[in-house]
Design an enzyme around this catalytic site. Structure first.
Site, PDB file in Angstrom:
ATOM      1  N   GLU A 109       3.386  -0.277   4.712  1.00 15.58           N
ATOM      2  CA  GLU A 109       3.207  -1.168   5.857  1.00 15.58           C
ATOM      3  C   GLU A 109       2.358  -2.391   5.550  1.00 15.58           C
ATOM      4  OE1 GLU A 109       1.878   1.754   5.488  1.00 15.58           O
ATOM      5  OE2 GLU A 109      -0.166   1.890   6.273  1.00 15.58           O
ATOM      6  N   CYS A 134       1.956   3.616   2.039  1.00 19.63           N
ATOM      7  CA  CYS A 134       3.028   3.940   3.017  1.00 19.63           C
ATOM      8  C   CYS A 134       3.894   2.740   3.358  1.00 19.63           C
ATOM      9  CB  CYS A 134       2.390   4.563   4.255  1.00 19.63           C
ATOM     10  SG  CYS A 134       1.428   6.027   3.837  1.00 19.63           S
ATOM     11  N   ASN A 180       0.856  -1.203   0.000  1.00 15.95           N
ATOM     12  CA  ASN A 180       0.000   0.000   0.000  1.00 15.95           C
ATOM     13  C   ASN A 180       0.897   1.261   0.000  1.00 15.95           C
ATOM     14  OD1 ASN A 180       1.028  -0.216   2.621  1.00 15.95           O
ATOM     15  ND2 ASN A 180      -0.705   0.914   3.434  1.00 15.95           N
TER      16      ASN A 180
HETATM   17  O1  CDP Z   1      -4.608   9.384   7.681  1.00  9.42           O
HETATM   18  P1  CDP Z   1      -4.635   8.193   8.578  1.00  9.42           P
HETATM   19  O2  CDP Z   1      -4.005   8.447   9.918  1.00  9.42           O
HETATM   20  O3  CDP Z   1      -5.990   7.597   8.661  1.00  9.42           O
HETATM   21  O4  CDP Z   1      -3.807   7.065   7.809  1.00  9.42           O
HETATM   22  P2  CDP Z   1      -2.307   6.569   7.969  1.00  9.42           P
HETATM   23  O5  CDP Z   1      -2.228   5.584   9.098  1.00  9.42           O
HETATM   24  O6  CDP Z   1      -1.372   7.734   8.012  1.00  9.42           O
HETATM   25  O7  CDP Z   1      -2.092   5.783   6.622  1.00  9.42           O
HETATM   26  C1  CDP Z   1      -2.515   4.441   6.481  1.00  9.42           C
HETATM   27  C2  CDP Z   1      -2.804   4.147   5.053  1.00  9.42           C
HETATM   28  O8  CDP Z   1      -3.930   4.888   4.603  1.00  9.42           O
HETATM   29  C3  CDP Z   1      -1.720   4.521   4.073  1.00  9.42           C
HETATM   30  O9  CDP Z   1      -0.689   3.603   4.003  1.00  9.42           O
HETATM   31  C4  CDP Z   1      -2.523   4.546   2.791  1.00  9.42           C
HETATM   32  O10 CDP Z   1      -2.769   3.241   2.320  1.00  9.42           O
HETATM   33  C5  CDP Z   1      -3.821   5.181   3.230  1.00  9.42           C
HETATM   34  N1  CDP Z   1      -3.854   6.657   3.022  1.00  9.42           N
HETATM   35  C6  CDP Z   1      -4.368   7.178   1.851  1.00  9.42           C
HETATM   36  O11 CDP Z   1      -4.770   6.419   0.997  1.00  9.42           O
HETATM   37  N2  CDP Z   1      -4.413   8.535   1.638  1.00  9.42           N
HETATM   38  C7  CDP Z   1      -3.952   9.397   2.544  1.00  9.42           C
HETATM   39  N3  CDP Z   1      -3.987  10.697   2.311  1.00  9.42           N
HETATM   40  C8  CDP Z   1      -3.416   8.888   3.754  1.00  9.42           C
HETATM   41  C9  CDP Z   1      -3.381   7.510   3.971  1.00  9.42           C
END
Ligand code: CDP
Length: 559
Positions: free
Chosen positions: A264, A262, A260
């Site tokens: 992980e 980031c 994905n």
């Molecule tokens: O923003 P949030 O804290 O919910 O997410 P995160 O834990 O920082 O990111 C987890 C995953 O969400 C990332 O690896 C992406 O797959 C997805 N993501 C996304 O699609 N678009 C973003 N702007 C941020 C996160």
């Protein structure tokens, strides 16, 4: 942030939901899955339990679940991987699929290694191919246009195998050509390549269309290109193919070639995954971790995530099929740095690595236990018989994976805790908000400690705002300076030790950035990349301070 991005609005754009209502909506939607097996009385019991944990701030699911649960869109997952076929039809089909996913707040990862290189022949037209870097620009532009409905920037991971003939262009694309503002880039590196780097041997670049060798070059020359680019601008990251695939629970279904956005969550083509993160500082009682409470919460959240797989409105039929086959979920943590501060343990210490292992081991075991229980009631994931579990003596498992460590970028802000397993970025920093405003933030634990020591003076506040560092406070005891060290004062080895400690008990991968000070030499990045591979990490990302013009978090002065 809740108001801007998460709460429901009416057709005029006015916020019509309270935070409490949002949590109720999420808890109710996830409990809905319990009706299938237990009826509505059972569903109400679980709704209460989910809501209680959410209201106490014990965990948060990934953002799409908060935004979409119980709503018409109903798409709950943050992570997707889509295949990219070596044909014009295939490529544009994937562009369309990615657009559909971005619209719902999900992020997409792609392996572009199957695309024939730039300049290669195209049989149907007698012309020549543009190559992966060129086609990636189509994905980038499409992402730019969608912006995930205006609430979240679309996120992509672009991966190219280290043996692809266009690998050098790929490595340079972001840093030198300024392409791909909506992509993270990673090179898929094999053990074989790393051995050739170590032995200073040649490396073959292979055309994926016919398997022929296009060119050979020095493995070290190619590695150096990655190192220099990462030193210059934090990209590309590396993902280690063999480490990823050693952790593949269903090799019979295919190998991991992508993650994905980031990094992980490694996934097979068309798989998606729902993540959630426990808020570690909420599990401290006195100066100790309340393990029974942590384990209970871990079990509850795995149930929540498995329910999400039932009520999820999958954005594509292929995604539904692939995801339901393995039923992967990813429970992780946020606020690890805050936890250490509460326990008075420096981030860069063997005790911190021990805490990391112990915490993650407890979570992983409790999560697996719940997955076994759920399998007893609901059945194992359909690909279980073809998975690695029977050979490990397992008789049932509801989910092929249960743990993942997400960055929790937005989620940690909502919870007011440190992000994921990262150290504090600084004790005081300016944060660039959605509207580009810079807001000053001081770490509350540090502020409290200064007050306790009688050191919260105007002069110290100024010094702190200037440097962002605990070390700038005159008279601060040595132990406090150690405990309150921030990301740039921690060595690369200190960062990696924590990444490794968590990875040991995490089914999927770990989101972690190794911060380097602005003055870090190129050879330090070389060493970090080599060490990361030797330690068995699944991937590695470095970020040298100030190496990108604009960043989300900014210090007043460069360290
Ligand atoms: O923003 P949030 O804290 O919910 O997410 P995160 O834990 O920082 O990111 C987890 C995953 O969400 C990332 O690896 C992406 O797959 C997805 N993501 C996304 O699609 N678009 C973003 N702007 C941020 C996160």
């Amino acid at each position: 942030m809740l108001r801007r991005r998460y709460l429901i609005r009416d057709e005029k754009g006015r916020v019509v939901e309270t935070p409490e209502r949002m949590l109720q909506r999420v808890a109710r939607a996830m409990a809905g899955a319990e009706e299938i097996s237990g009826g509505s009385a059972e569903a109400r019991i679980w709704e209460k339990r989910f809501l209680s944990a959410l209201s106490q701030g014990l965990f948060l699911p990934n953002s799409p679940t908060l935004m979409n649960a119980g709503r018409p869109l109903g798409q709950l997952s943050a992570c997707f991987v889509l295949p990219v076929e070596d044909s014009l039809e295939g490529i544009f089909e994937t562009v369309k699929q990615a657009a559909i996913i971005h619209k719902t707040g999900g992020g997409t990862g792609f392996d572009f290694s199957g695309l024939r290189p730039a300049g290669d022949q195209v049989a149907s037209t007698g012309g020549i191919s543009s190559g992966p870097v060129s086609f990636m620009q189509v994905f980038d532009t499409a992402t730019e246009a969608i912006k995930q409905g205006g609430v979240r920037r679309g996120a992509n991971m672009g991966i190219l195998h280290v043996s692809h003939p266009d690998i050098e262009l790929f490595i340079r694309a972001k840093t030198e050509l300024d392409l791909f503002s909506n992509f993270n880039l990673s090179v898929m590196v094999t053990d074989e390549f790393m051995q050739k780097v170590r032995a200073d041997r040649d490396w073959d670049l292979i055309n994926p269309r016919n398997g022929s060798r296009v060119r050979k070059l020095k493995a070290r020359g190619l590695f150096e290109l990655m190192v220099e680019s990462a030193h210059g601008a934090g990209e590309p990251g590396l993902v280690f193919f063999d480490a990823l695939n050693r952790g593949n629970p269903t090799p019979a279904l295919g190998r991991f070639n992508a993650t994905n956005p980031c990094g992980e969550q490694p996934l097979l083509p068309y798989e998606s995954c729902n993540l959630a993160s426990l808020v570690l500082p909420r599990f401290v009682k006195g100066k100790q971790i309340n393990y029974p409470a942590l384990e209970e919460a871990a079990g509850l959240v795995v149930r929540f995530l498995d329910n999400a797989l039932e009520v999820n409105r999958f954005p594509l039929p292929q995604v539904k099929k692939a995801t339901r086959l393995t039923r992967k979920v990813g429970l992780g943590v946020m606020g690890f740095a805050d936890l250490l501060i509460a326990l008075n343990i420096p981030y860069e210490s063997s005790r911190a690595a021990q805490v990391a292992q112990k915490v993650m081991k407890a979570i992983n075991s409790a999560a697996r236990e719940m997955s076994r229980d759920l399998a007893r009631q609901r059945g194992s994931f359909p690909a279980f018989a073809k998975s690695v579990f029977p050979a490990q003596g397992e008789t049932r498992m509801r989910n092929a994976t249960v743990t993942t460590l997400a960055p929790t970028g937005a989620l940690s802000l909502l919870m007011g805790c440190s992000a994921g397993i990262e150290p504090l970025f600084a004790l005081s920093h300016k944060r660039r908000m959605l509207d580009d405003q810079l807001v000053n933030e001081v770490n509350p634990a540090f502020k409290a400690r200064l007050a306790e020591l009688g050191l919260d003076t105007l002069q110290n506040q100024k010094a702190l705002a200037q440097s962002g560092l605990a070390a700038s406070i005159a008279g601060l005891p040595f132990k406090d300076r150690e405990v309150f060290k921030s990301a740039h004062e921690i060595t690369a080895q200190g960062h990696m030790a924590i990444q490794r400690a968590f990875q040991l008990y995490t089914d999927n991968a770990v989101s972690k950035t190794v911060n380097l000070p602005a003055r870090a030499p190129v050879k330090e990045v070389w060493q970090v990349f080599e060490q990361a591979h030797a330690m068995g990490l699944k991937g590695i990302t470095v970020f040298r301070h100030g190496s990108r013009g604009r960043q989300v978090l900014e210090l007043a002065s460069l360290p």
